[in-house]
Scaffold this motif. Structure first.
Motif, PDB file in Angstrom:
ATOM      1  N   TYR A 140       0.843  -1.193   0.000  1.00  0.00           N
ATOM      2  CA  TYR A 140       0.000   0.000   0.000  1.00  0.00           C
ATOM      3  C   TYR A 140       0.880   1.246   0.000  1.00  0.00           C
ATOM      4  O   TYR A 140       1.823   1.360   0.781  1.00  0.00           O
ATOM      5  CB  TYR A 140      -0.903   0.024   1.228  1.00  0.00           C
ATOM      6  CG  TYR A 140      -2.160  -0.793   1.074  1.00  0.00           C
ATOM      7  CD1 TYR A 140      -3.340  -0.203   0.604  1.00  0.00           C
ATOM      8  CD2 TYR A 140      -2.187  -2.150   1.386  1.00  0.00           C
ATOM      9  CE1 TYR A 140      -4.499  -0.943   0.457  1.00  0.00           C
ATOM     10  CE2 TYR A 140      -3.341  -2.895   1.247  1.00  0.00           C
ATOM     11  CZ  TYR A 140      -4.498  -2.285   0.782  1.00  0.00           C
ATOM     12  OH  TYR A 140      -5.644  -3.024   0.631  1.00  0.00           O
ATOM     13  N   TRP A 141       0.535   2.187  -0.880  1.00  0.00           N
ATOM     14  CA  TRP A 141       1.220   3.471  -0.970  1.00  0.00           C
ATOM     15  C   TRP A 141       0.190   4.577  -0.772  1.00  0.00           C
ATOM     16  O   TRP A 141      -0.863   4.585  -1.421  1.00  0.00           O
ATOM     17  CB  TRP A 141       1.878   3.641  -2.336  1.00  0.00           C
ATOM     18  CG  TRP A 141       2.933   2.625  -2.627  1.00  0.00           C
ATOM     19  CD1 TRP A 141       2.751   1.357  -3.106  1.00  0.00           C
ATOM     20  CD2 TRP A 141       4.333   2.785  -2.457  1.00  0.00           C
ATOM     21  NE1 TRP A 141       3.961   0.712  -3.259  1.00  0.00           N
ATOM     22  CE2 TRP A 141       4.948   1.563  -2.862  1.00  0.00           C
ATOM     23  CE3 TRP A 141       5.143   3.832  -2.012  1.00  0.00           C
ATOM     24  CZ2 TRP A 141       6.327   1.378  -2.830  1.00  0.00           C
ATOM     25  CZ3 TRP A 141       6.516   3.645  -1.978  1.00  0.00           C
ATOM     26  CH2 TRP A 141       7.098   2.435  -2.384  1.00  0.00           C
ATOM     27  N   VAL A 142       0.476   5.513   0.111  1.00  0.00           N
ATOM     28  CA  VAL A 142      -0.406   6.647   0.352  1.00  0.00           C
ATOM     29  C   VAL A 142       0.041   7.812  -0.527  1.00  0.00           C
ATOM     30  O   VAL A 142       1.220   8.204  -0.501  1.00  0.00           O
ATOM     31  CB  VAL A 142      -0.387   7.068   1.835  1.00  0.00           C
ATOM     32  CG1 VAL A 142      -1.246   8.307   2.041  1.00  0.00           C
ATOM     33  CG2 VAL A 142      -0.880   5.923   2.714  1.00  0.00           C
ATOM     34  N   GLN A 143      -0.888   8.336  -1.309  1.00  0.00           N
ATOM     35  CA  GLN A 143      -0.583   9.472  -2.174  1.00  0.00           C
ATOM     36  C   GLN A 143      -0.921  10.769  -1.449  1.00  0.00           C
ATOM     37  O   GLN A 143      -2.064  11.009  -1.052  1.00  0.00           O
ATOM     38  CB  GLN A 143      -1.372   9.383  -3.481  1.00  0.00           C
ATOM     39  CG  GLN A 143      -1.105  10.543  -4.431  1.00  0.00           C
ATOM     40  CD  GLN A 143      -1.751  10.338  -5.779  1.00  0.00           C
ATOM     41  OE1 GLN A 143      -1.479   9.362  -6.469  1.00  0.00           O
ATOM     42  NE2 GLN A 143      -2.622  11.269  -6.160  1.00  0.00           N
ATOM     43  N   ALA A 144       0.076  11.614  -1.275  1.00  0.00           N
ATOM     44  CA  ALA A 144      -0.117  12.908  -0.615  1.00  0.00           C
ATOM     45  C   ALA A 144      -0.762  13.903  -1.582  1.00  0.00           C
ATOM     46  O   ALA A 144      -0.894  13.643  -2.787  1.00  0.00           O
ATOM     47  CB  ALA A 144       1.219  13.436  -0.118  1.00  0.00           C
ATOM     48  N   GLU A 145      -1.126  15.055  -1.064  1.00  0.00           N
ATOM     49  CA  GLU A 145      -1.780  16.073  -1.891  1.00  0.00           C
ATOM     50  C   GLU A 145      -0.886  16.561  -3.021  1.00  0.00           C
ATOM     51  O   GLU A 145      -1.381  16.957  -4.076  1.00  0.00           O
ATOM     52  CB  GLU A 145      -2.214  17.252  -1.016  1.00  0.00           C
ATOM     53  CG  GLU A 145      -3.349  16.925  -0.053  1.00  0.00           C
ATOM     54  CD  GLU A 145      -3.836  18.144   0.705  1.00  0.00           C
ATOM     55  OE1 GLU A 145      -3.319  19.257   0.422  1.00  0.00           O
ATOM     56  OE2 GLU A 145      -4.718  17.995   1.561  1.00  0.00           O
ATOM     57  N   ASP A 146       0.437  16.514  -2.826  1.00  0.00           N
ATOM     58  CA  ASP A 146       1.351  16.955  -3.880  1.00  0.00           C
ATOM     59  C   ASP A 146       1.647  15.855  -4.891  1.00  0.00           C
ATOM     60  O   ASP A 146       2.454  16.050  -5.811  1.00  0.00           O
ATOM     61  CB  ASP A 146       2.657  17.474  -3.269  1.00  0.00           C
ATOM     62  CG  ASP A 146       3.436  16.404  -2.509  1.00  0.00           C
ATOM     63  OD1 ASP A 146       2.979  15.234  -2.454  1.00  0.00           O
ATOM     64  OD2 ASP A 146       4.512  16.734  -1.974  1.00  0.00           O
ATOM     65  N   GLY A 147       0.998  14.685  -4.738  1.00  0.00           N
ATOM     66  CA  GLY A 147       1.182  13.583  -5.665  1.00  0.00           C
ATOM     67  C   GLY A 147       2.265  12.602  -5.282  1.00  0.00           C
ATOM     68  O   GLY A 147       2.382  11.529  -5.906  1.00  0.00           O
ATOM     69  N   SER A 148       3.080  12.920  -4.287  1.00  0.00           N
ATOM     70  CA  SER A 148       4.138  12.005  -3.867  1.00  0.00           C
ATOM     71  C   SER A 148       3.537  10.775  -3.182  1.00  0.00           C
ATOM     72  O   SER A 148       2.451  10.824  -2.604  1.00  0.00           O
ATOM     73  CB  SER A 148       5.107  12.709  -2.913  1.00  0.00           C
ATOM     74  OG  SER A 148       4.427  13.154  -1.744  1.00  0.00           O
ATOM     75  N   LEU A 149       4.268   9.662  -3.282  1.00  0.00           N
ATOM     76  CA  LEU A 149       3.804   8.395  -2.730  1.00  0.00           C
ATOM     77  C   LEU A 149       4.670   7.993  -1.551  1.00  0.00           C
ATOM     78  O   LEU A 149       5.900   8.099  -1.605  1.00  0.00           O
ATOM     79  CB  LEU A 149       3.850   7.306  -3.809  1.00  0.00           C
ATOM     80  CG  LEU A 149       2.854   7.463  -4.963  1.00  0.00           C
ATOM     81  CD1 LEU A 149       3.208   6.531  -6.109  1.00  0.00           C
ATOM     82  CD2 LEU A 149       1.426   7.211  -4.487  1.00  0.00           C
ATOM     83  N   HIS A 150       4.029   7.490  -0.508  1.00  0.00           N
ATOM     84  CA  HIS A 150       4.731   7.074   0.703  1.00  0.00           C
ATOM     85  C   HIS A 150       4.314   5.653   1.045  1.00  0.00           C
ATOM     86  O   HIS A 150       3.117   5.366   1.196  1.00  0.00           O
ATOM     87  CB  HIS A 150       4.414   8.022   1.855  1.00  0.00           C
ATOM     88  CG  HIS A 150       4.679   9.462   1.533  1.00  0.00           C
ATOM     89  ND1 HIS A 150       5.934  10.024   1.643  1.00  0.00           N
ATOM     90  CD2 HIS A 150       3.858  10.446   1.064  1.00  0.00           C
ATOM     91  CE1 HIS A 150       5.872  11.299   1.274  1.00  0.00           C
ATOM     92  NE2 HIS A 150       4.629  11.576   0.910  1.00  0.00           N
TER      93      HIS A 150
END
Length: 283
Positions: A140-150
């Motif tokens: 699972y990758w969480v996409q932040a508001e700036d589009g980056s993935l964590h």
């Protein structure tokens, strides 16, 4: 020369052989995320594949994006539906075009790890004919508001001792690498009375498959799941999902002989899962 370029130069395969796998990518208004999904297919170490992007009546540029990929890579085709039919019905339309012995589903906002197809294909081709599905681990990758993935967490896949063990299993299995003949034998992606092919279509298919065969598991991270604002189920929809899941599971239990009574549990965030099964008392 990149792996993708080598694949195309060899006529769509790494070794010149016929395609063994079709990748089905159903997409609805995913013009922004679809390129990541398709590019992950092109980057596969296994080149014996076809890819069908199913545009489910999108109102954005999804169809145009998919068409540009198809124009550059003959292994890719676009199936454009005239209206939005829902995920299960879109997948059924794609299944009708599958000509390979296996197919795998890739959600349009997710992506494969580079050896996803090769690992699943090897597992399937070494398995007995009663194995209808191969799964693995998903990240699972969480996409932040700036589009980056964590990177968030890993969802472990597994095999199951029997159909009832899978019945009690809550998470979705990924990837869903399927034996085409087995899927067609159970009726494919059903436009069922509960979900109408729009909800829990994947779970319904797997419940039908596990009743007739087995699932196999590759212990490796092969699938990447993007979590973003547009794929989260709104709290207002959860009651509907709960009702559909109850109807669907109770129907399957009846079809299996109605040997158990379902005990449900609701998670704090509102999701519904099977807690356990109680043998029914027979008079």
């Amino acid at each position: 020369m990149s792996q993708m370029q080598r694949n195309i130069a060899n006529g769509g395969t790494v070794d010149g052989g016929s395609p063994r796998v079709t990748v089905l990518i159903p997409a609805y208004n995913r013009a922004d995320l679809l390129p990541t999904a398709v590019t992950s297919v092109q980057a596969q170490t296994e080149g014996r594949w076809r890819c069908i992007v199913i545009d489910d009546g999108s109102t954005d540029d999804t169809r145009a994006v998919a068409t540009r990929f198809a124009q550059r890579d003959e292994r890719i085709e676009v199936l454009a539906l005239s209206e939005n039919r829902g995920l299960g019905n879109a997948l059924q339309a794609g299944l009708e075009r599958v000509k390979t012995p296996y197919f795998v589903i890739l959600d349009s906002d997710d992506w494969f790890s580079p050896d996803a197809i090769s690992r699943c294909l090897n597992k399937m081709e070494q398995a007995d004919d009663d194995v209808s599905l191969v799964c693995a681990d998903g990240v699972y990758w969480v996409q932040a508001e700036d589009g980056s993935l964590h990177r968030d967490r890993v969802q472990k896949g597994r095999a199951f001792a029997d159909k009832y063990e899978f019945f009690c299993y809550g998470p979705n299995l990924v990837p869903r690498f399927l034996r085409t003949e087995a899927v067609r034998a159970v009726g494919g992606f059903e436009n069922d009375p509960a979900g109408h092919g729009r909800y829990l279509e994947d779970k319904l298919l797997l419940l039908k498959l596990i009743a007739h065969g087995r699932f196999a598991y590759v212990e490796q991270e092969l699938y990447n799941i993007r979590q973003h604002a547009h794929n989260m189920t709104h709290p207002s929809d959860r009651a509907r999902f709960q009702a559909i899941k109850r109807q669907m599971y109770e129907r399957m239990m009846r079809e299996w002989g109605d040997e158990y009574e379902i005990e449900w549990e609701e998670h704090p965030e509102g999701w519904l899962d099977v807690k356990t099964l109680h043998p029914r008392r027979r008079s």
